[in-house]
Design a protein around this motif. Structure first.
Motif, PDB file in Angstrom:
ATOM      1  N   VAL A   1      28.345   9.760  42.712  1.00  0.00           N
ATOM      2  CA  VAL A   1      26.985  10.275  42.866  1.00  0.00           C
ATOM      3  C   VAL A   1      26.391   9.725  44.155  1.00  0.00           C
ATOM      4  O   VAL A   1      26.521   8.543  44.458  1.00  0.00           O
ATOM      5  CB  VAL A   1      26.108   9.853  41.663  1.00  0.00           C
ATOM      6  CG1 VAL A   1      24.680  10.338  41.833  1.00  0.00           C
ATOM      7  CG2 VAL A   1      26.680  10.374  40.374  1.00  0.00           C
TER       8      VAL A   1
ATOM      9  N   VAL B   1      19.209  11.562  34.038  1.00  0.00           N
ATOM     10  CA  VAL B   1      20.283  12.475  33.657  1.00  0.00           C
ATOM     11  C   VAL B   1      21.549  12.108  34.434  1.00  0.00           C
ATOM     12  O   VAL B   1      21.521  12.042  35.667  1.00  0.00           O
ATOM     13  CB  VAL B   1      19.883  13.942  33.943  1.00  0.00           C
ATOM     14  CG1 VAL B   1      21.021  14.885  33.590  1.00  0.00           C
ATOM     15  CG2 VAL B   1      18.634  14.311  33.170  1.00  0.00           C
TER      16      VAL B   1
ATOM     17  N   ARG C   1      22.900  13.759  38.028  1.00  0.00           N
ATOM     18  CA  ARG C   1      21.813  14.407  38.771  1.00  0.00           C
ATOM     19  C   ARG C   1      21.200  13.409  39.740  1.00  0.00           C
ATOM     20  O   ARG C   1      20.924  12.267  39.379  1.00  0.00           O
ATOM     21  CB  ARG C   1      20.726  14.932  37.829  1.00  0.00           C
ATOM     22  CG  ARG C   1      21.176  16.027  36.926  1.00  0.00           C
ATOM     23  CD  ARG C   1      21.379  17.288  37.703  1.00  0.00           C
ATOM     24  NE  ARG C   1      21.832  18.353  36.819  1.00  0.00           N
ATOM     25  CZ  ARG C   1      21.944  19.602  37.195  1.00  0.00           C
ATOM     26  NH1 ARG C   1      21.638  19.953  38.414  1.00  0.00           N
ATOM     27  NH2 ARG C   1      22.377  20.497  36.360  1.00  0.00           N
TER      28      ARG C   1
ATOM     29  N   THR D   1      18.413  22.401  35.453  1.00  0.00           N
ATOM     30  CA  THR D   1      18.234  21.188  36.253  1.00  0.00           C
ATOM     31  C   THR D   1      18.416  19.886  35.486  1.00  0.00           C
ATOM     32  O   THR D   1      18.569  18.840  36.108  1.00  0.00           O
ATOM     33  CB  THR D   1      16.830  21.166  36.888  1.00  0.00           C
ATOM     34  OG1 THR D   1      15.856  21.205  35.854  1.00  0.00           O
ATOM     35  CG2 THR D   1      16.651  22.312  37.836  1.00  0.00           C
ATOM     36  N   LEU D   2      18.406  19.933  34.172  1.00  0.00           N
ATOM     37  CA  LEU D   2      18.463  18.689  33.400  1.00  0.00           C
ATOM     38  C   LEU D   2      19.745  18.541  32.585  1.00  0.00           C
ATOM     39  O   LEU D   2      19.833  17.660  31.727  1.00  0.00           O
ATOM     40  CB  LEU D   2      17.238  18.576  32.492  1.00  0.00           C
ATOM     41  CG  LEU D   2      15.896  18.562  33.220  1.00  0.00           C
ATOM     42  CD1 LEU D   2      14.744  18.550  32.231  1.00  0.00           C
ATOM     43  CD2 LEU D   2      15.808  17.387  34.176  1.00  0.00           C
ATOM     44  N   ARG D   3      20.751  19.382  32.839  1.00  0.00           N
ATOM     45  CA  ARG D   3      22.050  19.226  32.187  1.00  0.00           C
ATOM     46  C   ARG D   3      22.814  18.097  32.862  1.00  0.00           C
ATOM     47  O   ARG D   3      22.827  18.008  34.091  1.00  0.00           O
ATOM     48  CB  ARG D   3      22.890  20.492  32.317  1.00  0.00           C
ATOM     49  CG  ARG D   3      22.443  21.635  31.493  1.00  0.00           C
ATOM     50  CD  ARG D   3      23.358  22.810  31.687  1.00  0.00           C
ATOM     51  NE  ARG D   3      23.357  23.174  33.112  1.00  0.00           N
ATOM     52  CZ  ARG D   3      24.304  23.873  33.704  1.00  0.00           C
ATOM     53  NH1 ARG D   3      25.337  24.287  33.034  1.00  0.00           N
ATOM     54  NH2 ARG D   3      24.216  24.175  34.979  1.00  0.00           N
ATOM     55  N   PRO D   4      23.493  17.257  32.098  1.00  0.00           N
ATOM     56  CA  PRO D   4      24.341  16.236  32.725  1.00  0.00           C
ATOM     57  C   PRO D   4      25.525  16.890  33.436  1.00  0.00           C
ATOM     58  O   PRO D   4      26.043  17.913  32.995  1.00  0.00           O
ATOM     59  CB  PRO D   4      24.825  15.394  31.549  1.00  0.00           C
ATOM     60  CG  PRO D   4      23.976  15.757  30.401  1.00  0.00           C
ATOM     61  CD  PRO D   4      23.429  17.120  30.656  1.00  0.00           C
ATOM     62  N   LEU D   5      25.920  16.314  34.540  1.00  0.00           N
ATOM     63  CA  LEU D   5      27.055  16.815  35.312  1.00  0.00           C
ATOM     64  C   LEU D   5      28.187  15.791  35.288  1.00  0.00           C
ATOM     65  O   LEU D   5      27.944  14.587  35.361  1.00  0.00           O
ATOM     66  CB  LEU D   5      26.643  17.073  36.759  1.00  0.00           C
ATOM     67  CG  LEU D   5      25.600  18.152  37.010  1.00  0.00           C
ATOM     68  CD1 LEU D   5      25.275  18.219  38.498  1.00  0.00           C
ATOM     69  CD2 LEU D   5      26.087  19.493  36.529  1.00  0.00           C
TER      70      LEU D   5
ATOM     71  N   SER E   1      13.910  19.072  47.229  1.00  0.00           N
ATOM     72  CA  SER E   1      13.786  20.098  46.194  1.00  0.00           C
ATOM     73  C   SER E   1      12.326  20.284  45.788  1.00  0.00           C
ATOM     74  O   SER E   1      11.888  21.409  45.532  1.00  0.00           O
ATOM     75  CB  SER E   1      14.644  19.751  44.983  1.00  0.00           C
ATOM     76  OG  SER E   1      14.185  18.579  44.361  1.00  0.00           O
TER      77      SER E   1
ATOM     78  N   GLN F   1      15.068  13.984  36.173  1.00  0.00           N
ATOM     79  CA  GLN F   1      16.447  13.939  36.654  1.00  0.00           C
ATOM     80  C   GLN F   1      16.935  12.518  36.900  1.00  0.00           C
ATOM     81  O   GLN F   1      18.138  12.287  36.957  1.00  0.00           O
ATOM     82  CB  GLN F   1      16.593  14.743  37.950  1.00  0.00           C
ATOM     83  CG  GLN F   1      16.679  16.219  37.736  1.00  0.00           C
ATOM     84  CD  GLN F   1      16.835  16.974  39.035  1.00  0.00           C
ATOM     85  OE1 GLN F   1      16.468  16.501  40.100  1.00  0.00           O
ATOM     86  NE2 GLN F   1      17.380  18.177  38.939  1.00  0.00           N
TER      87      GLN F   1
END
Length: 183
Positions: A43, A119, A122, A34-38, A128, A116
């Motif tokens: 956005v 990040v 995100r 959930t905390l990886r950069p995309l 959620s 998030q």
């Protein structure tokens, strides 16, 4: 002296240690997921209205909505039984245990939501948090009472067999507490 309501012996230590290791591993997986950069070209704005994201997914089709809801329920669901497993109580109040576990799950989910915000790629989504908390509650309600009942039966059976083996044919020998030397 054993604390009231806790699992006794080496098995209890193994259960708590296993629960702790699995809990840390699951939280590390959740953080990684959930905390990886995309890398995304654009956005969406954060969703702070409850159920707005679920309604938007439902407008795209029931398959998309079902997948999103299932993912939201499953992400933190293992906390529903891992948190009580690390505590190791057999005679905890079912309602108290559920409330403690769901509160911890909601706080962890809320913490992920706040993290998030910093990040890249995100988008914080209040849905959620609601789905994660519901998943924790469902997992706890479905797994923990049955496991505690099974462990209590097993512990009582083991305790009963141990007493029968130690008991002499004429009855139990009384024991007296040790008394120290008076001053």
């Amino acid at each position: 002296m054993q604390r009231e309501g806790f699992i006794g012996g080496g098995a209890a230590t193994r259960i708590r240690a296993t629960g702790g290791v699995l809990l840390v591993a699951h939280l590390a997986f959740v953080a990684w997921l959930t905390l990886r950069p995309l890398d995304v070209p654009w956005v969406q704005p954060p969703n702070l209205r409850p159920f707005a994201g679920i309604r938007a997914d439902a407008a795209l089709g029931w398959e998309v909505a079902a997948r999103q809801v299932a993912e939201g329920l499953a992400l933190l669901a293992p906390l529903g039984f891992l948190l009580p497993m690390t505590h190791g109580r057999l005679s905890a109040s079912p309602l108290g245990s559920l409330v403690r576990t769901v509160t911890a799950g909601a706080l962890i989910s809320l913490g992920v939501l706040f993290l998030q915000t910093g990040v890249p790629g995100r988008v914080p989504d209040i849905d959620s948090v609601l789905l994660n908390t519901t998943g924790v509650a469902l997992a706890h309600a479905l797994v923990v009472p049955a496991c505690r009942a099974w462990l209590r039966r097993r512990y009582r059976r083991h305790e009963h067999l141990t007493l029968r083996q130690e008991e002499p044919s004429q009855g139990r020998t009384p024991t007296f507490p040790r008394v120290g030397i008076a001053p």
